[in-house]
Design a protein around this motif. Structure first.
Motif, PDB file in Angstrom:
ATOM      1  N   ASN A  83      -7.082   1.036   7.430  1.00 42.70           N
ATOM      2  CA  ASN A  83      -6.534   2.381   7.214  1.00 42.70           C
ATOM      3  C   ASN A  83      -6.263   3.059   8.567  1.00 42.70           C
ATOM      4  OD1 ASN A  83      -6.002   5.007   6.524  1.00 42.70           O
ATOM      5  ND2 ASN A  83      -7.914   5.342   5.394  1.00 42.70           N
ATOM      6  N   PRO A  84      -4.996   3.388   8.844  1.00 40.63           N
ATOM      7  CA  PRO A  84      -4.679   4.007  10.145  1.00 40.63           C
ATOM      8  C   PRO A  84      -4.826   5.532  10.176  1.00 40.63           C
ATOM      9  CG  PRO A  84      -2.661   3.504   8.966  1.00 40.63           C
ATOM     10  CD  PRO A  84      -3.780   3.120   8.042  1.00 40.63           C
ATOM     11  N   PHE A 107      -5.773  -5.931   9.795  1.00 39.75           N
ATOM     12  CA  PHE A 107      -4.771  -6.965   9.493  1.00 39.75           C
ATOM     13  C   PHE A 107      -3.951  -7.366  10.721  1.00 39.75           C
ATOM     14  CE2 PHE A 107      -2.498  -3.234   7.196  1.00 39.75           C
ATOM     15  CZ  PHE A 107      -1.640  -2.928   8.244  1.00 39.75           C
ATOM     16  N   PHE A 116       0.834  -1.207   0.000  1.00 47.96           N
ATOM     17  CA  PHE A 116       0.000   0.000   0.000  1.00 47.96           C
ATOM     18  C   PHE A 116       0.869   1.258   0.000  1.00 47.96           C
ATOM     19  CE2 PHE A 116      -2.555   3.288   2.091  1.00 47.96           C
ATOM     20  CZ  PHE A 116      -3.698   3.236   1.299  1.00 47.96           C
ATOM     21  N   LEU A 117       2.021   1.177   0.679  1.00 53.07           N
ATOM     22  CA  LEU A 117       2.898   2.351   0.789  1.00 53.07           C
ATOM     23  C   LEU A 117       3.934   2.413  -0.337  1.00 53.07           C
ATOM     24  CD1 LEU A 117       3.391   2.404   4.677  1.00 53.07           C
ATOM     25  CD2 LEU A 117       1.880   3.861   3.303  1.00 53.07           C
TER      26      LEU A 117
HETATM   27  N1  LIG Z   1      -0.933   2.988   5.633  1.00 58.31           N
HETATM   28  C1  LIG Z   1      -1.814   2.045   5.195  1.00 58.31           C
HETATM   29  C2  LIG Z   1      -1.447   0.702   5.075  1.00 58.31           C
HETATM   30  C3  LIG Z   1      -2.360  -0.191   4.635  1.00 58.31           C
HETATM   31  N2  LIG Z   1      -3.619   0.238   4.322  1.00 58.31           N
HETATM   32  C4  LIG Z   1      -4.603  -0.741   3.925  1.00 58.31           C
HETATM   33  O1  LIG Z   1      -4.113  -2.073   4.225  1.00 58.31           O
HETATM   34  C5  LIG Z   1      -4.201  -2.910   3.098  1.00 58.31           C
HETATM   35  C6  LIG Z   1      -3.011  -3.831   3.090  1.00 58.31           C
HETATM   36  O2  LIG Z   1      -1.828  -3.076   2.934  1.00 58.31           O
HETATM   37  P1  LIG Z   1      -0.485  -3.708   2.307  1.00 58.31           P
HETATM   38  O3  LIG Z   1       0.628  -2.863   2.842  1.00 58.31           O
HETATM   39  O4  LIG Z   1      -0.416  -5.120   2.784  1.00 58.31           O
HETATM   40  O5  LIG Z   1      -0.589  -3.646   0.828  1.00 58.31           O
HETATM   41  C7  LIG Z   1      -4.336  -1.963   1.917  1.00 58.31           C
HETATM   42  O6  LIG Z   1      -5.070  -2.517   0.870  1.00 58.31           O
HETATM   43  C8  LIG Z   1      -5.065  -0.779   2.530  1.00 58.31           C
HETATM   44  O7  LIG Z   1      -6.439  -1.060   2.567  1.00 58.31           O
HETATM   45  C9  LIG Z   1      -3.951   1.556   4.456  1.00 58.31           C
HETATM   46  O8  LIG Z   1      -5.098   1.941   4.187  1.00 58.31           O
HETATM   47  N3  LIG Z   1      -3.044   2.446   4.892  1.00 58.31           N
END
Ligand SMILES: Nc1ccn([C@@H]2O[C@H](COP(=O)(O)O)[C@@H](O)[C@H]2O)c(=O)n1
Ligand SMILES: O=P(O)(O)OC[C@H](O)CO
Length: 324
Positions: A180-181, A194, A36-37
């Motif tokens: 989402n944090p 997660f 995601f990042l």
């Molecule tokens: N800062 C973030 C990190 C993650 N997300 C959400 O988590 C899901 C999984 O993330 P990955 O790093 O494993 O790809 C991603 O699909 C987002 O929904 C987020 O919102 N903000």
């Protein structure tokens, strides 16, 4: 790999035993992607990392076992391939000439229900939980925690545990996407879907194991897919009730090291009680040709983790003031 090859070391002692370790292989037969990042993820290459790890562990010839800190498969694995993909990964681990201990991670649970996953990973469990302990030598005990015991993933949608976890997430995280944090402050950023927590029964079981290990004068290594200490991990990757778990660990003197995965960049810290926390670097994020696996030489007064390429080498000396 920096190597002592199980022979006499700089401080003149042979290790009591050694073992191989790896985390977050997250294999899937899909093109490379990004987190995601934006961190690159090499889904197919991670299988090659595992193959090279097994070859190295077998060459070493002295490893008593291998431990996989979780997420053997990625959530993007096409769901009609989940079963065969997990089998393929387990089969590769079983090319190691010795026992392999698996932990479950969130990505495992995106692919398969516990009822299918745990038998494949040969986790002997009660009522679908994935916590257990083992003692490779009389002086040491390994405790494997199930960090998704309290979780909104992995249990049926109408299961009381799922409902309770969703309630907690609604209270703690106002975002529509509970992964989402955004807007969560400081350590509250761990309240993401997660992640998960350790339940009451598992805590009682853990307390009993620590009591028993203390009685037997065993040193304990705790393994959990989710990190247990903010000093070694991103806030977003922590176990929901890490403080409760750490308070229990700190009631005893037997726990020397906590090992985790999940936070792919890896980390290391020593807490206020001298317990070492080592989060392993993910195999999934190794660019082609590079690796992230290792082995640990275990002594009565330290554990030396020797990492390959992206997995850092860490020498963890036990606090001599902390007596058993
Ligand atoms: N800062 C973030 C990190 C993650 N997300 C959400 O988590 C899901 C999984 O993330 P990955 O790093 O494993 O790809 C991603 O699909 C987002 O929904 C987020 O919102 N903000
Ligand atoms: O293992 P993932 O893909 O769910 O990612 C988890 C994050 O790295 C935790 O910060």
């Amino acid at each position: 790999m920096g190597s002592e090859n199980g022979l006499a070391t700089a401080h003149g002692k042979r290790p009591l035993f050694s073992f191989g370790l790896i985390s977050d292989v997250q294999y899937a037969d899909i093109p490379d992607g990004r987190s995601f990042l934006g961190v690159p993820r090499y889904y197919r290459h991670s299988f090659l990392v595992l193959q090279r790890a097994v070859k190295e562990w077998n060459n070493h010839q002295r490893h008593k076992f291998v431990i996989n800190l979780g997420d053997i498969v990625d959530g993007y694995c096409p769901k009609d391939q989940s079963l065969n993909t997990v089998k393929k990964m387990v089969d590769e681990f079983e090319m190691f000439n010795g026992p392999v201990y698996h932990l479950i991670g969130n990505h495992c649970l995106y692919n398969l229900p516990r009822s299918k996953l745990l038998p494949l990973l040969k986790i002997k469990s009660l009522q679908g939980y994935a916590y257990y302990d083992f003692s490779p030598v009389p002086e040491y005990r390994f405790v494997v925690l199930d960090g998704y015991d309290n979780s909104a993933i992995g249990w049926p949608q109408d299961h009381p545990t799922t409902l309770e976890a969703l309630k907690l997430l609604r209270e703690k995280n106002p975002n529509v996407d509970k992964n989402n944090p955004t807007g969560l402050v400081g350590l509250e950023r761990r309240f993401l879907m997660f992640n998960g927590g350790i339940g009451k029964e598992q805590m009682e079981w853990f307390n009993g194991v620590l009591q028993d290990a203390t009685k037997l004068k065993q040193k304990v290594i705790v393994c959990c897919h989710l990190p247990l200490h903010p000093g070694a991990s991103s806030k977003e990757a922590l176990l929901w009730n890490y403080e409760e778990v750490m308070n229990l660990i700190h009631k005893y003197n037997c726990v020397k090291v906590c090992m985790s995965g999940h936070d792919h960049k890896g980390g290391y810290s020593i807490d206020s009680h001298g317990v070492h926390h080592r989060v392993l670097e993910a195999s999934l994020e190794c660019p082609p040709g590079t690796n992230a696996f290792g082995y640990a030489d275990v002594y009565d007064d330290k554990i030396s983790l020797y990492g390959t390429d992206r997995m850092r080498t860490t020498h963890m000396y036990f606090n001599p003031k902390v007596d058993l």
